[in-house]
Design a protein around this motif. Structure first.
Motif, PDB file in Angstrom:
ATOM      1  N   SER A  93      14.006  -5.346   2.707  1.00  0.00           N
ATOM      2  CA  SER A  93      13.052  -5.322   1.603  1.00  0.00           C
ATOM      3  C   SER A  93      12.316  -3.989   1.650  1.00  0.00           C
ATOM      4  N   GLU A 111       9.207  -3.859  -2.299  1.00  0.00           N
ATOM      5  CA  GLU A 111       9.304  -5.157  -2.963  1.00  0.00           C
ATOM      6  C   GLU A 111      10.651  -5.370  -3.655  1.00  0.00           C
ATOM      7  N   THR A 116      15.149  -5.233  -2.879  1.00  0.00           N
ATOM      8  CA  THR A 116      16.162  -5.315  -1.825  1.00  0.00           C
ATOM      9  C   THR A 116      16.988  -4.034  -1.797  1.00  0.00           C
TER      10      THR A 116
END
Length: 748
Positions: free
Chosen positions: A723, A726, A728
C-alpha cells in the motif's frame, strides 16, 4: 614585551605531556590511593584520624558531628573534597568492612546489605580506644616526622606511630594510575604472634610465618577453600583467594529442608547480597532447578541469615554446590599486596610487610626513648641542682636578700659573680664566688618554693632523683641494646594482643571443588512468541497449532526453535543480542511473557528491533542488510555463531541506522523505497557478500535530504503488493534497474 619573550620556554609538547602525566600519576599513587607500609593507612585515613586526635575527640569523650570532623580535615590537611573524607571515615567505622574498626560511629553508618550512611550532618563519631592507644600514642615524643600541610599553615604527621602491622590487620584496597592494591584483612592476634616470631628470628621463612598467620580473616567470616595456594600468594604478594559463604542445613516444616546461609564471602558485601537473592530466584525461574520453594532474607543486626526453603526430598548437597557454581556464594578475592615502601610503590610479600613494620617499630622506639632520655636528663640536672642548693640554702637566701634583681642572683648562681650583692660576711662572699650551677638549675632554684625546704620534701626530692637515675639507666639500656629494645616492643605487642585480639572468624581449609550435576533438559521444539511491546515467551508446538490464528495476530515475531537454542535480536543500532531460549518463560498460551530487556543487554528505550531469528536457522543462511543511508550487503549467517551475548552485527556510518535485516536465501530482487518516493529494484546478484564488520556498498543514489524508508525482498514468481499513498503498488511490476542508481519516482 622583551621581558615576556625572555620567559618563554620552547620545548617539545610531548615531553611536557609525558612529564605532567607522570607527575599526576605519582601524586595519585603516593598521595591518594595507596597505603604506606609503615602505618597501613592512606593519606585521607591518616589525616582524618590525626584531625580527630587534634580536636580531642577521644574514646572517653562525647561524640562529635562528622560534618565538623570532615570540614576540619578538609580545611587543614586534605583539600580533595568532603565526600572522599566522609567515605573514608564511614568505612573506618564499619565493622563488616574492617577487621579492626578505627572509628566509633554513632548513628546510621550504613549496612552490610549496601545501604549508605546518613549524611554527615546527622552522624557522629569519635576515636576507638585501640586507635587512641595503638595508633596515636606517643605523638608528643617526636616519634614521627611532621610535614607542612598543603598551604603550609599547619603541620601533619608523615605517618602515624602505629604499633601493629595495620596493613595486614585491616587490609587495604585502592585504585591508582596503572596499579591497584587489594590486601585482605587478617586476625590481630595471629599477626602479632608472627611479628614476635620474626623479631626472635629474622631468618624465618614465609612458610614458617604461616604457622602463626593461617590466612585472611574476613570480618564477614566465610570459608577460604584454597589453603594450598596461600603460600604462593604470601610469597609473591599476588594471587587469588577462593572464599565461600557458610551454609547450614536445618529442618523445616513438613519434612522440608532449609539451606541457611549464616556467613557470606567478603566480596558479597553491599549490593551483591541483593544480586545473590535475584540470582537464586533466577535459577528457579529459568528452571535450572525446581527444588527451591522460597527464599527469604532474615538478616538483622545479629548477623546474616538467608533462608532457602527446598522441596521435600531435594538433593541438598547438589543444590548447595549449584549455589557455589552459579552464584557469588563462592567468589574470588584478588590479592595484590601493593603499598608505598621507602617512598615508592612496591608489591610486598608477607615477610617484607612484617620486616618494614618491625624496622618502623625500632625507629619509633629509638625516637621515643631518645626523647624520654633527654627529658629525664633534664630532670636529673634540675634535681641535682636542687639537692646541691639544699646543702647551701643559707648562702642562697643571703644572696637573694642582698641582690637587687633576679638577673643578679642568676649570674651569681651560674658564674659566681658577686658584684653589687650585699653579703653579711666576707666568708659568704667567698663561698658565693665558688657557686657553679647550670642555667636550668639556677632557674629551678629561683622558681623553688619555700615549702621544698621541709625535711620530707627533701627526702621526696632524693627519691625522685633515684627514680630518674633508674629511668636513665633503663632508657640507655634500651637504646644501646637490640635485645632490650626488642623486649620492650614485644611486651607492648603482647599487651595489645591481650586486650584487643578476638577469635578467628574465617575458616581456612582445602575444600573439594564444588561439583554440580545439572539436570539435562529434554530437548524439544517450541514456538517463540514476541509481541510489539517486546514481551517474549515460548509455548509448546501443539499449543501454537491450536491457537495459530490468535498467536500470529497478537505477536510481532513468531518462530519455531529448539528449547536448548538461542534467539538473535538485530536492532537498528547495528547490534545483535542473543537470548538463551531456556531463559524465557515456557508455559500456557495465555501466560504473560517477560521483556527481552530482562534477559539481554537490549535497551528498548535506545534502539528498536528490526529482525528476530533462531541462531540455529541463521547460521545456515545468508542475511541481507539495508541501512537508512542506502548501504546494502549480504553476510553469511555463520558469522553470527558467537558465544557473546552482545556483538556488533554490522559497521554503520555516522548517523546511519539499519532499516532491514532479512533471510536472503530465497530473494531474487531487492527493492529500496526512499522517503521522497523513489523506488529502485535490482538483482540480488548485484549485492556483494561482505564481512559483518564491513560497511557494505551503496544500493541507491539519493538526495542529501533523502533516506531509505523501506526495503523489500522479492522472491521469484511471487507477487508482492504494498500500500503506497493509499493505493496498491505491485513491486514485481517495477522496472528493473541497476544498483547504485537513483531509481524511479513512482506516481501511483
Amino acid at each position: 614585551m622583551a621581558d615576556i619573550q625572555e620567559n618563554i620556554i620552547r620545548t617539545e609538547y610531548s615531553e611536557i605531556m609525558q612529564k605532567s602525566y607522570i607527575d599526576y600519576a605519582m601524586s595519585v599513587i603516593i598521595a591518594r590511593a595507596l597505603p604506606d607500609v609503615r602505618d597501613g593507612l592512606k593519606p585521607v585515613q591518616r589525616r582524618t584520624l590525626y584531625d580527630m586526635y587534634e580536636l580531642g575527640i577521644r574514646y572517653d569523650r562525647p561524640y562529635r558531628k562528622c560534618a565538623r570532623i570532615v570540614g576540619d580535615t578538609m580545611g587543614k590537611y586534605h583539600p580533595h573534597g568532603d565526600s572522599s573524607i566522609y567515605e573514608a571515615l564511614v568505612v573506618m567505622a564499619q565493622e563488616f568492612k574492617k577487621g579492626l574498626p578505627l572509628v566509633d560511629g554513632h548513628g546510621n553508618f550504613g549496612s552490610i546489605e549496601g545501604d549508605g550512611a546518613a549524611a554527615m550532618r546527622y552522624t557522629e563519631a569519635r576515636l576507638q580506644k585501640i586507635t587512641q592507644e595503638v595508633y596515636l600514642s606517643d605523638m608528643d615524643k617526636q616519634v614521627v616526622d611532621f610535614l607542612p600541610n598543603f598551604d603550609e599553615t599547619e603541620k601533619e604527621p608523615e605517618v602515624l606511630p602505629v604499633k601493629i602491622p595495620n596493613l595486614l590487620v585491616n587490609g587495604a584496597d585502592g585504585i591508582a594510575v596503572g596499579m591497584a592494591t587489594s590486601i585482605p584483612p587478617h586476625n590481630l592476634g595471629e599477626v602479632i604472634d608472627a611479628v614476635i616470631a620474626y623479631m626472635k628470628n629474622n631468618e624465618i621463612t614465609v612458610r614458617e610465618l604461616m604457622e602463626y598467620i593461617k590466612g585472611p580473616d574476613f570480618p564477614t567470616g566465610g570459608i577460604v577453600v584454597n589453603k594450598d595456594d596461600l603460600l604462593s600468594i604470601y610469597e609473591t604478594g599476588t594471587g587469588k583467594i577462593k572464599i565461600r559463604g557458610k551454609v547450614e542445613v536445618e529442618k523445616g516444616k513438613n519434612g522440608k529442608s532449609l539451606l541457611v546461609i549464616t556467613e557470606i564471602p567478603y566480596t558479597m558485601i553491599g549490593a551483591n547480597i541483593g544480586k545473590f537473592l535475584n540470582d537464586v530466584a533466577a535459577l528457579s525461574e529459568s528452571k535450572k532447578t525446581t527444588d527451591i520453594v522460597d527464599i527469604a532474607n532474615q538478616s538483622s543486626k545479629e548477623g546474616i541469615r538467608i533462608v532457602i526453603e527446598l522441596k521435600k526430598g531435594a538433593d541438598v548437597e547438589n543444590l548447595k554446590n549449584m549455589l557455589y557454581k552459579k552464584t557469588r556464594l563462592e567468589d574470588t578475592f584478588g590479592v595484590n599486596m601493593l603499598a608505598v615502601a621507602d617512598g615508592k610503590p612496591e608489591t610486598l610479600s608477607l615477610k617484607q610487610i612484617i620486616e618494614h613494620h618491625v624496622d618502623f617499630q625500632f625507629d619509633i622506639a629509638t625516637r621515643k626513648y631518645t626523647s624520654l632520655l633527654a627529658k629525664e636528663r633534664e630532670n636529673q640536672e634540675v634535681q641535682e641542682g636542687l639537692i646541691k642548693a639544699c646543702d647551701v640554702i643559707d648562702l642562697i637566701i643571703e644572696i637573694l636578700r642582698g641582690s637587687k634583681s633576679r638577673e643578679q642572683v642568676k649570674k651569681c648562681l651560674i658564674y659566681g659573680e658577686t658584684e653589687g650583692i650585699h653579703f653579711k660576711t666576707k666568708t659568704s662572699e667567698r663561698q658565693a664566688k665558688k657557686l657553679h650551677f647550670t642555667e636550668r638549675q639556677a632557674t629551678a632554684i629561683l622558681d623553688m618554693r619555700l615549702y621544698k625546704l621541709i625535711g620530707l620534701e627533701i627526702e621526696t626530692l632524693m627519691a625522685e632523683h633515684e627514680e630518674t637515675m633508674k629511668k636513665i639507666a633503663l632508657y640507655e639500656d634500651i637504646l644501646n641494646n637490640y635485645s632490650s629494645m626488642s623486649k620492650v616492643i614485644i611486651k607492648e605487642l603482647q599487651k595489645v594482643k591481650k586486650e584487643y585480639s578476638r577469635v578467628r572468624r574465617t575458616v581456612v581449609e582445602n575444600a573439594a571443588e564444588a561439583v554440580y550435576e545439572e539436570k539435562k533438559i529434554e530437548e524439544m521444539e517450541v514456538v517463540f512468541l514476541m509481541d510489539r511491546f517486546g514481551y517474549a515467551r515460548t509455548i509448546d508446538k501443539s499449543t501454537y497449532e491450536r491457537n495459530k490464528e490468535t498467536a500470529d495476530s497478537e505477536n510481532k515475531y513468531v518462530l519455531t526453535c529448539m528449547n536448548t537454542g538461542k534467539i538473535c535480536l538485530f536492532t537498528d543500532a547495528g547490534r545483535m543480542y542473543t537470548i538463551k531460549v531456556q531463559e524465557l518463560p515456557f508455559g500456557k498460551f495465555r501466560d504473560k511473557g517477560i521483556p527481552v530487556d530482562n534477559v539481554s543487554n537490549y535497551d528498548s528505550a535506545a534502539e528498536q528491533i528490526v529482525f528476530v531469528g533462531s541462531m540455529a536457522d541463521i547460521i545456515h543462511t545468508t542475511l541481507c542488510f539495508v541501512t537508512a543511508k542506502g548501504m546494502v550487503k549480504l553476510v553469511e549467517g555463520k558469522e553470527f555463531d558467537v558465544a557473546k551475548r552482545t556483538i556488533s552485527s554490522t559497521k554503520l556510518a555516522e548517523e546511519d541506522s539499519i532499516v532491514m535485516v532479512q533471510n536472503a536465501e530465497a530473494m531474487e530482487h531487492l527493492v529500496l523505497q526512499t522517503k521522497e518516493g523513489y523506488f529502485l529494484k535490482f538483482l540480488k546478484a548485484e549485492i556483494p557478500y561482505k564481512k559483518k564488520t564491513a560497511l557494505g556498498v551503496r544500493g541507491i543514489k539519493m538526495n542529501e535530504s533523502d533516506c531509505v524508508e523501506h526495503a523489500y525482498m522479492l522472491e521469484n514468481r511471487t507477487e508482492y503488493p504494498i500500500s503506497y499513498k493509499e493505493k496498491t503498488l505491485v513491486l514485481n511490476k517495477l522496472k528493473l534497474g541497476k544498483r547504485d542508481t537513483k531509481g524511479t519516482k513512482t506516481r501511483v
